[in-house]
Design an enzyme around this catalytic site. Sequence first.
Site, PDB file in Angstrom:
ATOM      1  N   ARG A 132       5.034   3.660  -2.138  1.00  0.00           N
ATOM      2  CA  ARG A 132       5.197   1.874  -3.201  1.00  0.00           C
ATOM      3  C   ARG A 132       7.149   2.201  -2.628  1.00  0.00           C
ATOM      4  NH1 ARG A 132       1.730   1.666  -4.175  1.00  0.00           N
ATOM      5  NH2 ARG A 132       0.147   0.576  -6.085  1.00  0.00           N
TER       6      ARG A 132
ATOM      7  N   GLU B 239       7.789  -7.700  -3.165  1.00  0.00           N
ATOM      8  CA  GLU B 239       6.886  -7.961  -2.519  1.00  0.00           C
ATOM      9  C   GLU B 239       6.304  -9.979  -3.302  1.00  0.00           C
ATOM     10  OE1 GLU B 239       3.571  -5.200  -2.547  1.00  0.00           O
ATOM     11  OE2 GLU B 239       5.430  -3.437  -1.357  1.00  0.00           O
TER      12      GLU B 239
ATOM     13  N   HIS C 135       1.996  -4.480   2.545  1.00  0.00           N
ATOM     14  CA  HIS C 135       0.965  -3.886   2.119  1.00  0.00           C
ATOM     15  C   HIS C 135       0.012  -4.190   1.378  1.00  0.00           C
ATOM     16  CE1 HIS C 135       1.467  -2.427  -2.376  1.00  0.00           C
ATOM     17  NE2 HIS C 135       0.918  -1.770  -1.658  1.00  0.00           N
TER      18      HIS C 135
END
Length: 484
Positions: free
Chosen positions: A406, A435, A454
Amino acid sequence: MSTPNFDAGVATGVKFMWKSVMKTAAQLLNEFLSLARNPKEAAALFAEDGVVELPYLADLGMQSQYKGRAEIASLYALLLQLVPEWEFRDAVVLIDTPERAFAEYKVDALAVATQRPVEQHFLGYIHVENGKIKLLREALDIVATARAFFPNGLADIAQPEAQEKMHIDGGPIGIAVLDDYQHAALSLADWSSLKPWASITIFHDHLAEADAVVARLKPFAVVCVMRERTPLTRDILQRLPSLKLIASTAPRNASIDTDTADRQGIKVVHTGYTSTPTVELTWALILGSARHIASEGESLRRGGWQQSVGDDLSGKTLAVLGLGNVGREVARIGLAFGMNVIAWSQNLTPERAAAAGAELVSKEALFKQADFLSVHLVLSQRTRGLVGAEELSLMKSTARLINTSRGPIVTESDLVEALRARKIAGAAIDVFDQEPLPPNHPFRTMTNVLATPHIGYVSRRLYETFYRDTVANIRRWLEESSTG
């Protein structure tokens, strides 16, 4: 000259043109501008008259001109900000033609397509004439204008279908599937089994503002969320009186306020999960960063050859920050590469470390000894900002940091500073504080950063698990609701 009120069909034609005619020219431009990643190489190509002719363009009978050596790097940076993701490059109005009337026509078409006014000079930054690509000085003046009209970097024009939703008619209960970026949801599960009870709307775009999320979700009784892409906070949930079920992927989702959901009688269900895709991407990033895969590939595509010396893995130290499900597997693979594996986390014991083939060391030793430091912790109040300026300052100048866990575990501003100052050799990052990553974020342009959007969990097998389990969870709830 046409006016902004002419037939809207022209706008459709212009969009089609952006996705076809502009593609080839934009790709050529991208190759040319990629030289700015290496300023020395770019400067060496310029003759005194400011003209550069590149072999791969010369083969096509084309010549690229630009006045000034240093300005090409500025132009490249500006275009990166304007077009945050290169898959959108074919949609940007990169080409002007010798006929000014046609340029004016495109201005009006752009205004109709976007329902925004567009200034004439917006199209003036690239000119194609007689087989030559001219990069004009106006390019240095367009960013403010472009951002005013297209704050998302023209993504909404580049792929207009990404802003569209797909609807499946069925029963009266509304189901919303959020953030289906890859248009994959329908192909990976049988949603038709829900039609006797519900109608399904699949959204392919992402909304960041809470008010916009609330406005979108108000009609729906069921919301399907993909991991933590759209947080369902207390504020949002309290404004969704119709919501009865949240179908989330993976066993836990920290971005859902489950306490608020429980108080409002909203059921939260989860799916199966495997960490294998994240483990695999971690090693893709380690190897990609160590061997400069991205930059070497770019060099090859633009006609170059070897330009860097990669780092070995065998005999180097892999430091694993967090030895849980993912960290243990990353450590095991490190041993297969012949690496020395060390580990630390706040609750790790020597026995658990040894069971994974690692040696437990202190936090300070972990950072000092690391050649490759890989982060594998769950984000919590205890781990947020755990890696900051102090920890990064302990690392070798040749070390690389990898984060597939993360973003906020690593203080982003401190990492940017360490990379800019070359305090560490590089970073390979799949997760970020915000994000999707903002268009002008430094990670998009830093040469010692390998960044991916991601995608650690984005694999076909895991997506099938997510969506099939989601459909099964919703059907179970619908059946229980209809009989209860």
